[in-house]
Scaffold this motif. Structure first.
Motif, PDB file in Angstrom:
ATOM      1  N   LEU A  38       0.928   4.522  17.641  1.00 22.69           N
ATOM      2  CA  LEU A  38       1.251   5.692  16.831  1.00 22.69           C
ATOM      3  C   LEU A  38       0.643   5.600  15.440  1.00 22.69           C
ATOM      4  CD1 LEU A  38       4.972   6.284  17.864  1.00 22.69           C
ATOM      5  CD2 LEU A  38       2.945   7.518  18.641  1.00 22.69           C
ATOM      6  N   HIS A  39      -0.354   4.721  15.287  1.00 23.30           N
ATOM      7  CA  HIS A  39      -0.929   4.605  13.956  1.00 23.30           C
ATOM      8  C   HIS A  39      -1.833   5.795  13.638  1.00 23.30           C
ATOM      9  CE1 HIS A  39      -2.425   2.828  10.281  1.00 23.30           C
ATOM     10  NE2 HIS A  39      -3.630   3.259  10.662  1.00 23.30           N
ATOM     11  N   SER A  40      -1.503   6.491  12.545  1.00 22.34           N
ATOM     12  CA  SER A  40      -2.367   7.569  12.067  1.00 22.34           C
ATOM     13  C   SER A  40      -2.834   7.195  10.677  1.00 22.34           C
ATOM     14  CB  SER A  40      -1.580   8.883  12.005  1.00 22.34           C
ATOM     15  OG  SER A  40      -2.216   9.782  11.106  1.00 22.34           O
ATOM     16  N   PRO A  41      -4.081   7.536  10.335  1.00 22.62           N
ATOM     17  CA  PRO A  41      -4.529   7.279   8.960  1.00 22.62           C
ATOM     18  C   PRO A  41      -3.692   8.067   7.944  1.00 22.62           C
ATOM     19  CG  PRO A  41      -6.142   8.593  10.185  1.00 22.62           C
ATOM     20  CD  PRO A  41      -5.126   8.111  11.170  1.00 22.62           C
ATOM     21  N   HIS A  42      -2.914   9.025   8.422  1.00 24.25           N
ATOM     22  CA  HIS A  42      -2.073   9.822   7.530  1.00 24.25           C
ATOM     23  C   HIS A  42      -0.610   9.427   7.626  1.00 24.25           C
ATOM     24  CE1 HIS A  42      -5.546  12.600   8.597  1.00 24.25           C
ATOM     25  NE2 HIS A  42      -5.738  12.264   7.334  1.00 24.25           N
ATOM     26  N   GLY A  43      -0.350   8.224   8.136  1.00 25.72           N
ATOM     27  CA  GLY A  43       1.023   7.745   8.199  1.00 25.72           C
ATOM     28  C   GLY A  43       1.886   8.688   9.013  1.00 25.72           C
ATOM     29  N   SER A  44       3.033   9.068   8.435  1.00 24.11           N
ATOM     30  CA  SER A  44       3.957   9.949   9.157  1.00 24.11           C
ATOM     31  C   SER A  44       4.094  11.290   8.447  1.00 24.11           C
ATOM     32  CB  SER A  44       5.318   9.280   9.276  1.00 24.11           C
ATOM     33  OG  SER A  44       5.886   9.110   7.979  1.00 24.11           O
ATOM     34  N   VAL A  53      -5.308  10.823   0.082  1.00 29.23           N
ATOM     35  CA  VAL A  53      -6.049   9.567   0.124  1.00 29.23           C
ATOM     36  C   VAL A  53      -5.026   8.442   0.066  1.00 29.23           C
ATOM     37  CG1 VAL A  53      -7.822   8.132  -0.937  1.00 29.23           C
ATOM     38  CG2 VAL A  53      -7.982  10.638  -1.096  1.00 29.23           C
ATOM     39  N   ILE A  54      -4.872   7.723   1.188  1.00 29.89           N
ATOM     40  CA  ILE A  54      -3.924   6.612   1.238  1.00 29.89           C
ATOM     41  C   ILE A  54      -4.726   5.323   1.244  1.00 29.89           C
ATOM     42  CG2 ILE A  54      -2.055   5.517   2.530  1.00 29.89           C
ATOM     43  CD1 ILE A  54      -1.345   8.165   3.738  1.00 29.89           C
ATOM     44  N   SER A  55      -4.463   4.441   0.300  1.00 30.31           N
ATOM     45  CA  SER A  55      -5.207   3.179   0.250  1.00 30.31           C
ATOM     46  C   SER A  55      -4.395   2.087   0.950  1.00 30.31           C
ATOM     47  CB  SER A  55      -5.510   2.791  -1.193  1.00 30.31           C
ATOM     48  OG  SER A  55      -4.532   1.900  -1.670  1.00 30.31           O
ATOM     49  N   SER A  56      -4.960   0.908   1.029  1.00 34.01           N
ATOM     50  CA  SER A  56      -4.255  -0.173   1.730  1.00 34.01           C
ATOM     51  C   SER A  56      -3.445  -1.032   0.765  1.00 34.01           C
ATOM     52  CB  SER A  56      -5.251  -1.022   2.530  1.00 34.01           C
ATOM     53  OG  SER A  56      -6.251  -1.471   1.652  1.00 34.01           O
ATOM     54  N   MET A  57      -3.480  -0.680  -0.510  1.00 33.93           N
ATOM     55  CA  MET A  57      -2.640  -1.382  -1.486  1.00 33.93           C
ATOM     56  C   MET A  57      -1.183  -0.937  -1.304  1.00 33.93           C
ATOM     57  SD  MET A  57      -2.482  -2.914  -4.737  1.00 33.93           S
ATOM     58  CE  MET A  57      -3.643  -2.410  -5.967  1.00 33.93           C
ATOM     59  N   VAL A  58      -0.278  -1.911  -1.242  1.00 33.52           N
ATOM     60  CA  VAL A  58       1.116  -1.606  -0.919  1.00 33.52           C
ATOM     61  C   VAL A  58       2.054  -2.011  -2.059  1.00 33.52           C
ATOM     62  CG1 VAL A  58       3.003  -2.176   0.674  1.00 33.52           C
ATOM     63  CG2 VAL A  58       0.688  -1.869   1.547  1.00 33.52           C
ATOM     64  N   TYR A  59       3.049  -1.152  -2.339  1.00 30.13           N
ATOM     65  CA  TYR A  59       4.107  -1.479  -3.299  1.00 30.13           C
ATOM     66  C   TYR A  59       5.443  -1.539  -2.572  1.00 30.13           C
ATOM     67  CZ  TYR A  59       0.473   0.482  -6.332  1.00 30.13           C
ATOM     68  OH  TYR A  59      -0.710   0.768  -6.932  1.00 30.13           O
ATOM     69  N   VAL A 177       7.258   6.764   2.220  1.00 25.44           N
ATOM     70  CA  VAL A 177       7.983   5.479   2.225  1.00 25.44           C
ATOM     71  C   VAL A 177       8.261   5.059   3.664  1.00 25.44           C
ATOM     72  CG1 VAL A 177      10.066   4.271   1.466  1.00 25.44           C
ATOM     73  CG2 VAL A 177       9.048   6.058   0.013  1.00 25.44           C
ATOM     74  N   TYR A 178       8.030   3.790   3.968  1.00 24.54           N
ATOM     75  CA  TYR A 178       8.342   3.277   5.309  1.00 24.54           C
ATOM     76  C   TYR A 178       8.933   1.889   5.192  1.00 24.54           C
ATOM     77  CZ  TYR A 178       3.762   1.018   4.600  1.00 24.54           C
ATOM     78  OH  TYR A 178       2.716   0.295   4.095  1.00 24.54           O
ATOM     79  N   GLU A 179       9.440   1.361   6.292  1.00 22.88           N
ATOM     80  CA  GLU A 179      10.062   0.039   6.272  1.00 22.88           C
ATOM     81  C   GLU A 179       9.207  -0.946   7.055  1.00 22.88           C
ATOM     82  OE1 GLU A 179      14.007   0.387   7.866  1.00 22.88           O
ATOM     83  OE2 GLU A 179      14.630   1.843   6.366  1.00 22.88           O
ATOM     84  N   ILE A 187       5.516   1.452   0.110  1.00 20.43           N
ATOM     85  CA  ILE A 187       4.745   2.687  -0.051  1.00 20.43           C
ATOM     86  C   ILE A 187       3.325   2.282  -0.432  1.00 20.43           C
ATOM     87  CG2 ILE A 187       5.363   2.983  -2.518  1.00 20.43           C
ATOM     88  CD1 ILE A 187       5.526   6.053  -1.897  1.00 20.43           C
ATOM     89  N   ASN A 188       2.343   2.971   0.143  1.00 19.62           N
ATOM     90  CA  ASN A 188       0.950   2.646  -0.180  1.00 19.62           C
ATOM     91  C   ASN A 188       0.511   3.415  -1.423  1.00 19.62           C
ATOM     92  OD1 ASN A 188       1.303   1.626   2.444  1.00 19.62           O
ATOM     93  ND2 ASN A 188      -0.876   1.937   2.910  1.00 19.62           N
ATOM     94  N   LYS A 189      -0.453   2.853  -2.113  1.00 19.70           N
ATOM     95  CA  LYS A 189      -1.107   3.561  -3.209  1.00 19.70           C
ATOM     96  C   LYS A 189      -1.711   4.844  -2.614  1.00 19.70           C
ATOM     97  CE  LYS A 189      -4.250   2.245  -6.953  1.00 19.70           C
ATOM     98  NZ  LYS A 189      -5.202   3.344  -7.135  1.00 19.70           N
TER      99      LYS A 189
HETATM  100  C1  NAG Z   1      -0.863   1.062   4.142  1.00 21.26           C
HETATM  101  O1  NAG Z   1      -1.302  -0.220   3.839  1.00 21.26           O
HETATM  102  C2  NAG Z   1      -1.183  -1.126   4.907  1.00 21.26           C
HETATM  103  C3  NAG Z   1      -1.474  -2.542   4.361  1.00 21.26           C
HETATM  104  O2  NAG Z   1      -2.729  -2.597   3.781  1.00 21.26           O
HETATM  105  C4  NAG Z   1      -2.141  -0.719   5.997  1.00 21.26           C
HETATM  106  O3  NAG Z   1      -2.026  -1.592   7.099  1.00 21.26           O
HETATM  107  C5  NAG Z   1      -1.745   0.679   6.450  1.00 21.26           C
HETATM  108  O4  NAG Z   1      -2.648   1.163   7.394  1.00 21.26           O
HETATM  109  C6  NAG Z   1      -1.701   1.611   5.261  1.00 21.26           C
HETATM  110  N1  NAG Z   1      -1.121   2.884   5.709  1.00 21.26           N
HETATM  111  C7  NAG Z   1      -1.839   3.987   5.819  1.00 21.26           C
HETATM  112  C8  NAG Z   1      -1.117   5.196   6.305  1.00 21.26           C
HETATM  113  O5  NAG Z   1      -3.017   4.041   5.538  1.00 21.26           O
END
Ligand code: NAG
Ligand code: NAG
Ligand code: NAG
Ligand code: NAG
Length: 560
Positions: A38-44, A53-59, A177-179, A187-189
């Motif tokens: 269920l992985h989408s580049p747009h999360g949920s 624009v969702i980056s891979s930096m996480v807070y 926000v996700y768990e 939450i991602n940047k």
């Molecule tokens: C958020 O960041 C995580 C960790 O880098 C990454 O695995 C995930 O794919 C990112 N989420 C989205 C929706 O891009």
């Protein structure tokens, strides 16, 4: 011999049918050994914002320290109750659920600790930029719902012109926000710029065929806000019952409701619904459908047409009687009340499916037709009536929405009338005609959610392109949105939520997101998670297909 062959064929057919039935259209075959990806580049996110624009930096977010606050430069501040309440509500949507998950927590606690975690995000700062944030107003068709979100250190920011955009942005923020597996909130940047494609995004509920308790309506308004709907089209009365308790004409509900005390909406109930909707940026547009669909208006004497059997009244009644002056005196007083009870600029006046048989049987009507020079064209009689009611509503400074028949029957309607297209047959031709005549249009035809079927029918609703009809750019601009309609023949409090959600969510994204947002695979992934989020927030939305939610539905305590 023949029998044997046919048995084999039948068995084969059955097998094929079963295999097909377990395969989600547009998805790879379901493999029970692996959870679906269920992985989408747009999360949920649902509906999908215009740009993300969702980056891979996480807070990391902590329920102890995280706050949603007014920024120093905002024109709104503490005391803007619509935002104060929304801040509190969204804090609970973000963190509230994890308190009910001790079992999952215990299991996970024993699986070991985690290393040095990501940085902490402590605030979402909300900025309203307009000099009038509209804290105490009602949303309007022209209200801006645009907003921008930046999730970054040292604080996330949400910017909008007025409170209405902020409400949409808070929903989007909560969806970011996700768990993780340790129940840590992350939450991602992220950068989001968003605004709706269409300004009228409605859900129609029918409280005449079945009475819906206020609590059910309020829960629907919650779910609507999760899907960024902004109009509650309240089809409040119809043939079967008249639950609206009129202040001026209390006999209407005394005699027309299923029960004169327990199955009515008092003025206070209606005001509760309007305020609850306002707090979620939702307009409430009541529909008082006439002259047909009025069997329940029997509490007002001499309003309905007595039908005749030959020379004598048959004892049954038809549509509203357009031949009597008293009809218009009544409508004048009635719509004066409706105009102050419902603050929205628009009232829906119905006007659909008028049956002429009773009018034809009635000698007074025949006489009136002759006097007016209508010949035997009962559409002219209908137009005469509708025109009078439209003028009454106009004199109360309201705009009106009507079903498409009012346009089809050539009633003289004001140029700012909104025409709602509901007939699926010839829908595109109708859209062309209505917009060519210069009328603002709402589309309901493809989204009658009371029609149910086996399988993922959300895809059918999702794939509708509202502007796919022949017309100029100017004509297409006149389509201001659409509505998901849940007529009430087979719906009451027991099944409303699961029948409406997540099927209406498909309509929600179609009306909010860009025309290019149409990838069914990506939609399936996001909607599956969005549906679990609705379940987590107390809405028993039905599943899309095989799978599970981290938090399954179990009579969750309410968040409000
Ligand atoms: C958020 O960041 C995580 C960790 O880098 C990454 O695995 C995930 O794919 C990112 N989420 C989205 C929706 O891009
Ligand atoms: C699990 O760990 C968290 C954080 O260390 C703690 O607050 C919580 O009480 C633990 N839960 C259980 C059920 O042991
Ligand atoms: C109804 O009103 C019209 C217009 O005011 C008037 O011409 C007509 O005589 C009235 N009819 C009756 C029956 O009072
Ligand atoms: C638009 O009109 C053309 C030509 O009349 C027709 O071929 C086409 O199917 C129409 N398209 C739609 C979407 O109705």
């Amino acid at each position: 011999m023949e029998l044997r062959v046919s048995a084999v064929v039948t068995a084969l057919l059955l097998r094929l049918t079963c295999t097909g039935a377990h395969q989600p259209p547009g998805e790879p075959a379901y493999d029970p050994g692996l959870p679906p990806d269920l992985h989408s580049p747009h999360g949920s996110l649902w509906p999908l914002p215009q740009t993300v624009v969702i980056s891979s930096m996480v807070y990391r977010l902590s329920s102890v320290t995280f706050q949603i606050v007014h920024s120093a430069e905002s024109t709104a501040s503490v005391g803007c109750s619509i935002l104060d309440n929304a801040f509190r509500r969204y804090y609970y949507y973000i963190f509230g659920s994890s308190t009910g998950s001790s079992q999952r927590q215990a299991t996970l606690n024993s699986t070991g600790g985690r290393g040095p975690g990501p940085g902490e995000l402590r605030q979402l700062q909300v900025t309203i930029t307009s000099s009038d944030p509209e804290c105490n107003q009602h949303p309007r068709i022209t209200s801006s719902e645009a907003y921008e979100i930046t999730v970054a250190q040292p604080a996330a920011t949400l910017k909008s012109e007025t409170v209405w955009g902020a409400l949409r942005g808070l929903e989007t923020f909560s969806q970011l926000v996700y768990e993780d597996e340790y129940i840590t909130h992350l939450i991602n940047k992220t950068e989001i710029t968003d605004a709706p494609r269409f300004s009228h995004r409605g859900v129609l509920l029918d409280t005449s065929r079945h009475y819906l308790p206020i609590k059910v309506i309020l829960k629907t308004l919650d779910a609507m806000s999760f899907n960024k709907f902004n109009v509650f089209h309240w089809h409040i009365v119809d043939d079967p019952s008249f639950p609206y308790q009129s202040v001026t004409f209390p006999k209407l509900s005394e005699q027309g409701a299923y029960h004169p005390v327990t199955h009515i909406y008092t003025l206070k109930d209606v005001q509760t619904v309007i305020e609850y909707a306002r707090e979620r940026g939702i307009r409430v547009i009541p529909e008082f459908d006439t002259p047909g669909h009025t069997q329940s208006w029997k509490g007002q004497s001499n309003l309905l047409t007595p039908c005749y059997n030959g020379e004598k009244p048959s004892g049954t009644f038809g549509p509203i009687n357009p031949a009597l002056n008293t009809t218009y005196d009544f409508m004048n007083q009635f719509f004066k009340e409706i105009s102050w009870v419902f603050p929205d600029k628009y009232i829906h006046l119905g006007g659909d499916e008028v049956n002429f048989a009773c009018w034809k049987s009635n000698p007074t009507i025949t006489e009136f037709m002759k006097k007016q020079g209508f010949g035997s064209d009962y559409r002219k009689l209908e137009s005469f009536y509708v025109k009078n009611v439209l003028d009454i509503v106009t004199s109360n400074l309201k705009g009106y929405i009507v079903w498409q028949e009012v346009f089809d029957n050539r009633v003289k309607i004001k140029s700012d009338t909104v025409v709602e297209v509901w007939m699926a047959r010839n829908m595109k031709a109708e859209l062309s005609k209505v917009t060519l005549a210069g009328f603002t249009t709402i589309l309901a035809a493809p989204w009658y959610l009371d029609y149910i079927s086996y399988g993922q029918d959300w895809q059918k609703y999702y794939q509708v392109e509202p502007l796919n009809f022949n017309g100029t750019v100017a004509q297409k601009k006149l389509v201001i949105g659409g509505e998901a309609c849940l007529w009430g023949e087979f719906v009451d409090a027991t099944n409303l939520a699961s029948r409406l959600w997540p099927r209406a969510s498909a309509v929600g994204e179609r009306l909010w997101s860009s025309e290019e947002t149409k990838d069914l695979n990506d939609a399936y992934k996001r909607l599956t998670k969005h549906r679990c989020r609705m379940v987590q927030r107390g809405i028993p939305a039905e599943p899309l297909f095989v799978g599970y939610c981290d938090y399954e539905y179990k009579d969750y305590k309410e968040f409000n």
